[in-house]
Design a protein around this motif. Structure first.
Motif, PDB file in Angstrom:
ATOM      1  N   TYR A   1      -2.657   4.605   6.155  1.00 14.71           N
ATOM      2  CA  TYR A   1      -2.975   3.177   6.080  1.00 14.71           C
ATOM      3  C   TYR A   1      -3.710   2.708   7.331  1.00 14.71           C
ATOM      4  O   TYR A   1      -4.712   1.980   7.235  1.00 14.71           O
TER       5      TYR A   1
ATOM      6  N   PRO B   1      -3.626 -11.603  -4.372  1.00 11.62           N
ATOM      7  CA  PRO B   1      -3.661 -10.188  -4.776  1.00 11.62           C
ATOM      8  C   PRO B   1      -4.941  -9.499  -4.311  1.00 11.62           C
ATOM      9  O   PRO B   1      -6.049  -9.997  -4.521  1.00 11.62           O
TER      10      PRO B   1
ATOM     11  N   LEU C   1       3.850  -1.078   1.635  1.00  7.69           N
ATOM     12  CA  LEU C   1       4.858  -2.118   1.439  1.00  7.69           C
ATOM     13  C   LEU C   1       6.169  -1.521   0.940  1.00  7.69           C
ATOM     14  O   LEU C   1       7.257  -1.956   1.351  1.00  7.69           O
ATOM     15  N   ALA C   2       6.082  -0.516   0.081  1.00  7.63           N
ATOM     16  CA  ALA C   2       7.291   0.096  -0.469  1.00  7.63           C
ATOM     17  C   ALA C   2       8.095   0.830   0.599  1.00  7.63           C
ATOM     18  O   ALA C   2       9.324   0.697   0.670  1.00  7.63           O
TER      19      ALA C   2
ATOM     20  N   THR D   1      -5.332  -0.109  -3.884  1.00  8.28           N
ATOM     21  CA  THR D   1      -4.057  -0.768  -4.148  1.00  8.28           C
ATOM     22  C   THR D   1      -2.904   0.216  -4.062  1.00  8.28           C
ATOM     23  O   THR D   1      -1.797  -0.143  -3.619  1.00  8.28           O
ATOM     24  N   SER D   2      -3.163   1.455  -4.440  1.00  8.84           N
ATOM     25  CA  SER D   2      -2.099   2.463  -4.366  1.00  8.84           C
ATOM     26  C   SER D   2      -1.598   2.629  -2.939  1.00  8.84           C
ATOM     27  O   SER D   2      -0.396   2.825  -2.699  1.00  8.84           O
TER      28      SER D   2
ATOM     29  N   THR E   1      -1.866   0.239  -0.399  1.00  7.13           N
ATOM     30  CA  THR E   1      -1.164  -0.975   0.043  1.00  7.13           C
ATOM     31  C   THR E   1       0.222  -1.063  -0.606  1.00  7.13           C
ATOM     32  O   THR E   1       1.181  -1.490   0.037  1.00  7.13           O
ATOM     33  N   ASP E   2       0.324  -0.664  -1.863  1.00  8.63           N
ATOM     34  CA  ASP E   2       1.635  -0.654  -2.517  1.00  8.63           C
ATOM     35  C   ASP E   2       2.588   0.313  -1.828  1.00  8.63           C
ATOM     36  O   ASP E   2       3.783   0.016  -1.649  1.00  8.63           O
ATOM     37  N   ARG E   3       2.088   1.466  -1.430  1.00  3.58           N
ATOM     38  CA  ARG E   3       2.934   2.474  -0.781  1.00  3.58           C
ATOM     39  C   ARG E   3       3.427   1.993   0.573  1.00  3.58           C
ATOM     40  O   ARG E   3       4.592   2.193   0.932  1.00  3.58           O
TER      41      ARG E   3
ATOM     42  N   ASP F   1       3.237  -9.502   1.332  1.00  2.00           N
ATOM     43  CA  ASP F   1       3.999  -9.255   0.123  1.00  2.00           C
ATOM     44  C   ASP F   1       4.507 -10.596  -0.399  1.00  2.00           C
ATOM     45  O   ASP F   1       4.458 -11.613   0.298  1.00  2.00           O
TER      46      ASP F   1
END
Length: 420
Positions: free
Chosen positions: A153, A304, A66-67, A59-60, A62-64, A253
């Protein structure tokens, strides 16, 4: 990079199948793996899409990704245009709002296209035009960490895709390594960082939500198919199409308010239309939608930890249409909002020619009769030719600048050779 398709009208009550890849990679008991393979076959047959969990991508990460995507798209337009894709004969870089075309209409999204980092080829007169697709990416200076995050990624997603290819082979009654040779020589990965933006003000859309008004039932749009098609085009995040490649994995997202001063279409005080549900509720706001085969659309809201997975034209060709590529689209978010996603595409080398796999007789017997070929969308077994076909059609300005020898005076293109 897609095949245009007709718009089946109306909603569907169905949901995409949800599969856990750990049942294949780390089964709790011997039956788990076999059950996963059968569920994968059923999902690929109908509706041709699925949601995949248990893939092992942290998740870290995928979060990065998207960010950094959101951070890039909120830069000033002039900054983003420094890497505009019109500068790249490899179709890499930033595409501004409305500059990618599906079904002859502009898509209401902006994006960055990123491929495997390769040196630019020096092509001779006899080389196939698709070899020009090889070349370097255009990396933005900001955010500084975007390149490193994206490369990490893409490496992670390529690993997931390779596992899925083996599972897909098993789902067809073949040995897990049957497709390994197809991807052994120079496999291709491609990534799109995507930002979907609101439709311009206008009449009610096919979903029943006016671009600049409150929610409604949309009966007027449905009653007139010509109006419905025109309205759907106005709210076209990306129009109805099939993916042209082999395998796609999409990270979605949630809907977010636009809060960047340079965001195209953003309002100073965005509000949810009066009387409407929460604008972040994916049940109210259609985004990605999948044709259900009977005239409706299956909503595919973000789950999620899950990827939306589907196959493209190349795999349809390899399976003799046992696994058909499925029509899908993305609807625009409401005024003052945006929706992000990251689409990853995995395929064989450009020079690979897709050969039909030896399906068991029981599966061959289930393949429906082929309909008439689409004259506007020939599917080429040569992967590079099919890939270039999609790029030339979707990005006409890049085609004019860098592929003039493949462009006829009427704007049509021939990916296999010079214009005639």
């Amino acid at each position: 990079m897609c095949q245009a398709a007709d718009h089946p009208p109306g909603p569907s009550t169905r949901e995409l199948p949800l599969l856990d890849l750990r049942r294949y990679t780390a089964p709790a008991d011997p039956a788990d793996r076999a059950e996963f393979v059968l569920a994968l076959r059923a999902a690929c047959r109908d509706p041709g899409f699925l949601q995949l969990t248990g893939h092992g991508v942290p998740t870290s990460l995928t979060d990065r990704v998207l960010a950094v995507s959101r951070e890039f798209f909120r830069l000033p337009t002039a900054t983003k245009l420094r890497i505009e894709n019109v500068h790249s004969p490899h179709f890499r870089g930033y595409t501004r709002l409305g500059q990618e075309i599906t079904r002859g209409n502009p898509d209401l999204r902006e994006q960055i296209d990123i491929g495997d980092e390769r040196p630019r080829r020096v092509c001779g007169p006899g080389d196939p035009p698709y070899l020009r697709l090889d070349g370097p990416n255009q990396w933005p200076a900001q955010p500084a960490e975007l390149r490193a995050v994206v490369e990490d990624y893409m490496a992670a997603l390529a690993g997931v895709a390779q596992v899925l290819v083996r599972a897909l082979a098993e789902s067809l009654g073949l040995a897990p390594d049957h497709l390994d040779a197809t991807f052994a020589d120079d496999p291709r990965s491609h990534l799109k960082l995507l930002r979907y933006l609101p439709a311009p003000d206008g009449p009610a859309t096919e979903t029943g939500r006016g671009a600049g008004s409150g929610a409604g039932n949309g009966d007027g749009a449905r009653a007139d198919p010509h109006r419905r098609d025109a309205d759907a085009a106005r709210s076209q995040g990306v129009g109805a199409h099939k993916d042209g490649g082999f395998l796609s994995l999409v990270l979605q997202d949630t809907v977010r308010r636009q809060d960047a001063p340079d965001a195209p279409g953003a309002s100073e005080d965005p509000e949810v239309p009066e009387g409407s549900p929460d604008a972040t509720d994916p049940a109210w706001l259609p985004g990605l939608q999948v044709a259900d085969g009977s005239g409706g659309w299956i909503d595919a809201p973000p789950v999620p930890g899950a990827y939306v997975v589907n196959i493209g034209e190349m795999f349809e060709l390899a399976t003799l249409r046992y696994y058909p590529a499925t029509v899908h689209r993305v609807m625009s978010p409401p005024p003052g909002h945006e929706r992000g996603s990251v689409a990853f595409f995995f395929g064989p080398g450009l020079s690979a020619t897709i050969e039909p796999v030896p399906l068991p007789p029981a599966l061959l017997a289930q393949i429906p009769d082929a309909g008439p070929p689409d004259p506007d969308n020939p599917i080429f077994a040569q992967h590079g030719e099919n890939t270039l076909k999609s790029w030339l059609r979707s990005h006409p300005e890049v085609a004019r600048r860098h592929y003039a020898d493949l462009t006829r005076p009427d704007g049509a293109t021939r990916p296999g050779g010079a214009a005639r």
